[in-house]
Each structure stands twice: as structure tokens, then as C-alpha cells.
Design a protein around this motif. Sequence first.
Motif, PDB file in Angstrom:
ATOM      1  N   GLY A  82       0.765  -1.362   0.181  1.00  0.00           N
ATOM      2  CA  GLY A  82       0.020  -0.165   0.193  1.00  0.00           C
ATOM      3  C   GLY A  82       0.911   1.220  -0.006  1.00  0.00           C
ATOM      4  N   ARG A  83       1.847   1.145   0.799  1.00  0.00           N
ATOM      5  CA  ARG A  83       2.756   2.558   0.626  1.00  0.00           C
ATOM      6  C   ARG A  83       3.286   2.634  -0.582  1.00  0.00           C
ATOM      7  NH1 ARG A  83       3.898   0.755   6.207  1.00  0.00           N
ATOM      8  NH2 ARG A  83       5.989  -0.405   5.363  1.00  0.00           N
ATOM      9  N   ARG A  84       3.973   1.446  -1.174  1.00  0.00           N
ATOM     10  CA  ARG A  84       4.762   1.559  -2.329  1.00  0.00           C
ATOM     11  C   ARG A  84       3.766   2.227  -3.354  1.00  0.00           C
ATOM     12  NH1 ARG A  84       6.824  -3.177  -1.487  1.00  0.00           N
ATOM     13  NH2 ARG A  84       5.364  -4.187  -3.166  1.00  0.00           N
ATOM     14  N   HIS A  85       2.587   1.850  -3.793  1.00  0.00           N
ATOM     15  CA  HIS A  85       1.618   1.957  -4.573  1.00  0.00           C
ATOM     16  C   HIS A  85       0.731   3.115  -4.223  1.00  0.00           C
ATOM     17  CE1 HIS A  85       2.790  -1.390  -7.257  1.00  0.00           C
ATOM     18  NE2 HIS A  85       3.146  -2.198  -6.168  1.00  0.00           N
ATOM     19  N   ARG A  86       0.920   3.749  -3.085  1.00  0.00           N
ATOM     20  CA  ARG A  86       0.129   4.713  -2.700  1.00  0.00           C
ATOM     21  C   ARG A  86      -1.446   4.534  -2.715  1.00  0.00           C
ATOM     22  NH1 ARG A  86       3.358  10.125  -4.699  1.00  0.00           N
ATOM     23  NH2 ARG A  86       5.378   9.471  -3.409  1.00  0.00           N
ATOM     24  N   VAL A  87      -1.801   3.230  -2.287  1.00  0.00           N
ATOM     25  CA  VAL A  87      -3.289   2.895  -2.335  1.00  0.00           C
ATOM     26  C   VAL A  87      -3.567   2.539  -0.956  1.00  0.00           C
ATOM     27  CG1 VAL A  87      -3.078   2.105  -4.854  1.00  0.00           C
ATOM     28  CG2 VAL A  87      -2.666   0.417  -3.005  1.00  0.00           C
ATOM     29  N   PRO A  88      -4.651   2.666  -0.613  1.00  0.00           N
ATOM     30  CA  PRO A  88      -5.294   2.149   0.751  1.00  0.00           C
ATOM     31  C   PRO A  88      -5.429   0.644   0.878  1.00  0.00           C
ATOM     32  CG  PRO A  88      -7.008   2.941  -0.362  1.00  0.00           C
ATOM     33  CD  PRO A  88      -5.859   3.445  -1.157  1.00  0.00           C
ATOM     34  N   VAL A  89      -4.941   0.028   1.875  1.00  0.00           N
ATOM     35  CA  VAL A  89      -5.363  -1.535   2.141  1.00  0.00           C
ATOM     36  C   VAL A  89      -5.883  -1.906   3.410  1.00  0.00           C
ATOM     37  CG1 VAL A  89      -3.098  -2.199   0.613  1.00  0.00           C
ATOM     38  CG2 VAL A  89      -2.978  -1.766   3.082  1.00  0.00           C
ATOM     39  N   GLY A  90      -6.477  -2.839   3.393  1.00  0.00           N
ATOM     40  CA  GLY A  90      -7.123  -3.179   4.604  1.00  0.00           C
ATOM     41  C   GLY A  90      -7.085  -4.888   4.818  1.00  0.00           C
ATOM     42  N   ALA A  91      -7.128  -5.357   6.187  1.00  0.00           N
ATOM     43  CA  ALA A  91      -7.252  -6.778   6.308  1.00  0.00           C
ATOM     44  C   ALA A  91      -8.362  -6.954   7.399  1.00  0.00           C
ATOM     45  CB  ALA A  91      -5.903  -7.318   6.824  1.00  0.00           C
ATOM     46  N   THR A  92      -9.601  -7.769   6.862  1.00  0.00           N
ATOM     47  CA  THR A  92     -10.786  -7.649   7.884  1.00  0.00           C
ATOM     48  C   THR A  92     -11.330  -9.112   7.841  1.00  0.00           C
ATOM     49  OG1 THR A  92     -12.313  -7.095   5.892  1.00  0.00           O
ATOM     50  CG2 THR A  92     -11.287  -5.315   7.652  1.00  0.00           C
ATOM     51  N   GLY A  93     -12.381  -9.403   8.769  1.00  0.00           N
ATOM     52  CA  GLY A  93     -12.775 -10.816   8.777  1.00  0.00           C
ATOM     53  C   GLY A  93     -12.161 -11.790   9.749  1.00  0.00           C
ATOM     54  N   TRP A  94     -11.213 -11.344  10.685  1.00  0.00           N
ATOM     55  CA  TRP A  94     -10.505 -12.147  11.541  1.00  0.00           C
ATOM     56  C   TRP A  94     -11.807 -12.485  12.525  1.00  0.00           C
ATOM     57  CZ3 TRP A  94      -5.740 -12.744  10.234  1.00  0.00           C
ATOM     58  CH2 TRP A  94      -5.261 -11.992   9.283  1.00  0.00           C
ATOM     59  N   HIS A  95     -11.372 -13.771  12.999  1.00  0.00           N
ATOM     60  CA  HIS A  95     -12.381 -14.355  14.024  1.00  0.00           C
ATOM     61  C   HIS A  95     -11.549 -15.653  14.434  1.00  0.00           C
ATOM     62  CE1 HIS A  95     -13.149 -18.289  11.500  1.00  0.00           C
ATOM     63  NE2 HIS A  95     -12.973 -17.342  10.571  1.00  0.00           N
ATOM     64  N   GLY A  96     -11.988 -16.136  15.566  1.00  0.00           N
ATOM     65  CA  GLY A  96     -11.476 -17.404  16.568  1.00  0.00           C
ATOM     66  C   GLY A  96      -9.999 -16.850  16.898  1.00  0.00           C
ATOM     67  N   GLN A  97      -9.118 -18.035  16.805  1.00  0.00           N
ATOM     68  CA  GLN A  97      -7.876 -17.839  17.218  1.00  0.00           C
ATOM     69  C   GLN A  97      -6.803 -16.842  16.685  1.00  0.00           C
ATOM     70  OE1 GLN A  97      -4.742 -18.658  15.468  1.00  0.00           O
ATOM     71  NE2 GLN A  97      -3.351 -18.864  17.214  1.00  0.00           N
ATOM     72  N   PRO A  98      -7.010 -16.529  15.336  1.00  0.00           N
ATOM     73  CA  PRO A  98      -6.451 -15.349  14.830  1.00  0.00           C
ATOM     74  C   PRO A  98      -6.851 -13.953  15.345  1.00  0.00           C
ATOM     75  CG  PRO A  98      -6.816 -16.887  13.016  1.00  0.00           C
ATOM     76  CD  PRO A  98      -7.589 -17.295  14.158  1.00  0.00           C
ATOM     77  N   ARG A  99      -8.149 -13.834  15.448  1.00  0.00           N
ATOM     78  CA  ARG A  99      -8.432 -12.483  16.216  1.00  0.00           C
ATOM     79  C   ARG A  99      -7.985 -12.542  17.537  1.00  0.00           C
ATOM     80  NH1 ARG A  99     -13.337  -9.229  15.426  1.00  0.00           N
ATOM     81  NH2 ARG A  99     -13.636  -8.010  17.187  1.00  0.00           N
ATOM     82  N   ARG A 100      -7.973 -13.637  18.193  1.00  0.00           N
ATOM     83  CA  ARG A 100      -7.427 -13.463  19.551  1.00  0.00           C
ATOM     84  C   ARG A 100      -5.949 -13.177  19.657  1.00  0.00           C
ATOM     85  NH1 ARG A 100      -7.695 -12.243  24.881  1.00  0.00           N
ATOM     86  NH2 ARG A 100      -6.712 -13.804  26.124  1.00  0.00           N
ATOM     87  N   VAL A 101      -5.255 -13.551  18.796  1.00  0.00           N
ATOM     88  CA  VAL A 101      -3.695 -13.271  18.742  1.00  0.00           C
ATOM     89  C   VAL A 101      -3.643 -11.843  18.439  1.00  0.00           C
ATOM     90  CG1 VAL A 101      -1.536 -13.613  17.228  1.00  0.00           C
ATOM     91  CG2 VAL A 101      -2.853 -15.531  18.097  1.00  0.00           C
ATOM     92  N   LEU A 102      -4.324 -11.242  17.425  1.00  0.00           N
ATOM     93  CA  LEU A 102      -4.144  -9.780  17.025  1.00  0.00           C
ATOM     94  C   LEU A 102      -4.602  -8.867  18.625  1.00  0.00           C
ATOM     95  CD1 LEU A 102      -6.061  -9.757  13.555  1.00  0.00           C
ATOM     96  CD2 LEU A 102      -3.532  -9.498  14.280  1.00  0.00           C
ATOM     97  N   GLU A 103      -5.675  -9.479  19.268  1.00  0.00           N
ATOM     98  CA  GLU A 103      -6.030  -8.769  20.389  1.00  0.00           C
ATOM     99  C   GLU A 103      -4.683  -8.737  21.622  1.00  0.00           C
ATOM    100  OE1 GLU A 103      -9.396 -10.778  21.564  1.00  0.00           O
ATOM    101  OE2 GLU A 103     -10.724  -9.687  20.410  1.00  0.00           O
ATOM    102  N   LEU A 104      -4.105  -9.801  21.573  1.00  0.00           N
ATOM    103  CA  LEU A 104      -3.044 -10.155  22.485  1.00  0.00           C
ATOM    104  C   LEU A 104      -1.808  -9.239  22.021  1.00  0.00           C
ATOM    105  CD1 LEU A 104      -3.146 -13.980  23.021  1.00  0.00           C
ATOM    106  CD2 LEU A 104      -3.675 -11.913  24.549  1.00  0.00           C
ATOM    107  N   MET A 105      -1.743  -8.958  20.648  1.00  0.00           N
ATOM    108  CA  MET A 105      -0.733  -8.159  20.057  1.00  0.00           C
ATOM    109  C   MET A 105      -1.189  -6.544  20.331  1.00  0.00           C
ATOM    110  SD  MET A 105      -0.145 -10.322  16.455  1.00  0.00           S
ATOM    111  CE  MET A 105       0.725  -8.814  15.701  1.00  0.00           C
TER     112      MET A 105
END
Length: 246
Positions: A82-105
Amino acid sequence: MTTAARAPRDGRAAPLTVGVRAEGGRVRLQARGELVHGCADALAEALTALPPGVCRVDLDAAGVVFLDTAGLTALRTLSEYGRRHRVPVGATGWHGQPRRVLELMGLDPVDPLSGGLPAGRSGATASAVARERAEQLDVLRLEIAQLRHAIDSRPVIDQARGVLMAAHACTPEQAWDILREASQRTNTKLRQVAAAVTASAAPDGTPPPEPLGSALAAAVRRVSTAARAPRESCDRSPARAGRAAG
């Protein structure tokens, strides 16, 4: 188009696929599987293959079932694109164990890229995954302890059921109900109730202490009354009454 991560030695597909769907200038990447070692390369390949003129890239993580330290690398790959190409990026839809890890981070579990991804978080990622696994290990240890206790308690409970069946001519299920009801009435562990019943059946045994003795007697009366009720109902049924009158 779908890109699969490749294992470094044997060439077999790793448990991640990245599907690419473009609509106009917007691109949606659909990740499925586990974000583990080597998966950042699969995402980088998908991003490199994108056509020019892309105005936004979104990663759909709803299909991600496990996240480890490689997950942050994959997110950083998307952020750098996104930074190189100057475009917005997003990452959504997290649930379960991956979502828990993101919260802990300390990242936003809805979209960890929404506020910008901090640099140098590899250690934090490892720590988050370690804490997640430690919590899972604690749960497993508790379950094992409960199973061991249940196994240790089973012989004395079976003995107590046998004592009740012999003393009150009840079924195994009714004997179980008596023990459980007495346990609940007196807030006493089931194994302790069973031990008191078994001890009372010994030649020199003494009756269970109060209030456990009263609770056992009340449970026996209730179970006996409940067992007699269907028989008495059958005895008074119209069919039996008609046969008796005939």
C-alpha cells in the motif's frame, strides 16, 4: 486467480491459498487456511501479479483458521504494498484464534492495518502466540486433572451405588440419583458422599454424619416415592378397573 504457498523442501502446497478477485480498480484477496511460515511469500506473489491501476486492496481473512508469528510478516507485506503504490489497504474478517492473537498483540482485531502497522513487532507476535498456547495448555491441564479425579472417584462411587441398591432395592440409576441429590443438598463432593455411604455399610461402620445422613434419607424417600407412583397409577388404570369389575 489463486496463489498457494509452497513448502520450502518438498514442494507440497502449504495450508494457505490466496484468491484474487478484481472489480474495477478494487482488489479483494481471499485468504484460506493457516498463516504460518512461508505464507507471506504466497501473499507477496499475489500482490506482485496485480495489474496496474489498482486503487484499493482488501484482504478477507474470514477463511484464516490459525495465525502464528508469520502472520505479522504477511500483514506487513500488504502494508508495504500500500505504501509503495500509494493505495489504501485493509485486512478484515478475523475471527477465532487469529482474532485472539491480534488482540493479544494490541492490534485492532477488526482491521489491524487501519491505524498503520507498527514496526518491529515480531517479538510481540511471538509473545502473543506463546500466551495463546499457554492459555490452551492451561485448559488442557484442567481437563486432564478433572478426568483423573473422575477416574479415581469411580470405584468408591460404584461401591456406594451397590450399597444403596442392596439396602433399598433400587436400580443403578436410582442409586446414582440418591448420591447426586444428597451431594447437591449438602454441597458435598460426590466422592465424599459415596465414601460415607460405603463406610456406613462396614460391619463396624457408623451412619453418615449430619446433615448428610438426613439428605440421603430424604433422597431415598423421594426416589422410592417416584418409583411407586407409576406402579400405583397402573394399578388404578381404567383397564385394570374394568377387568377387576368383570
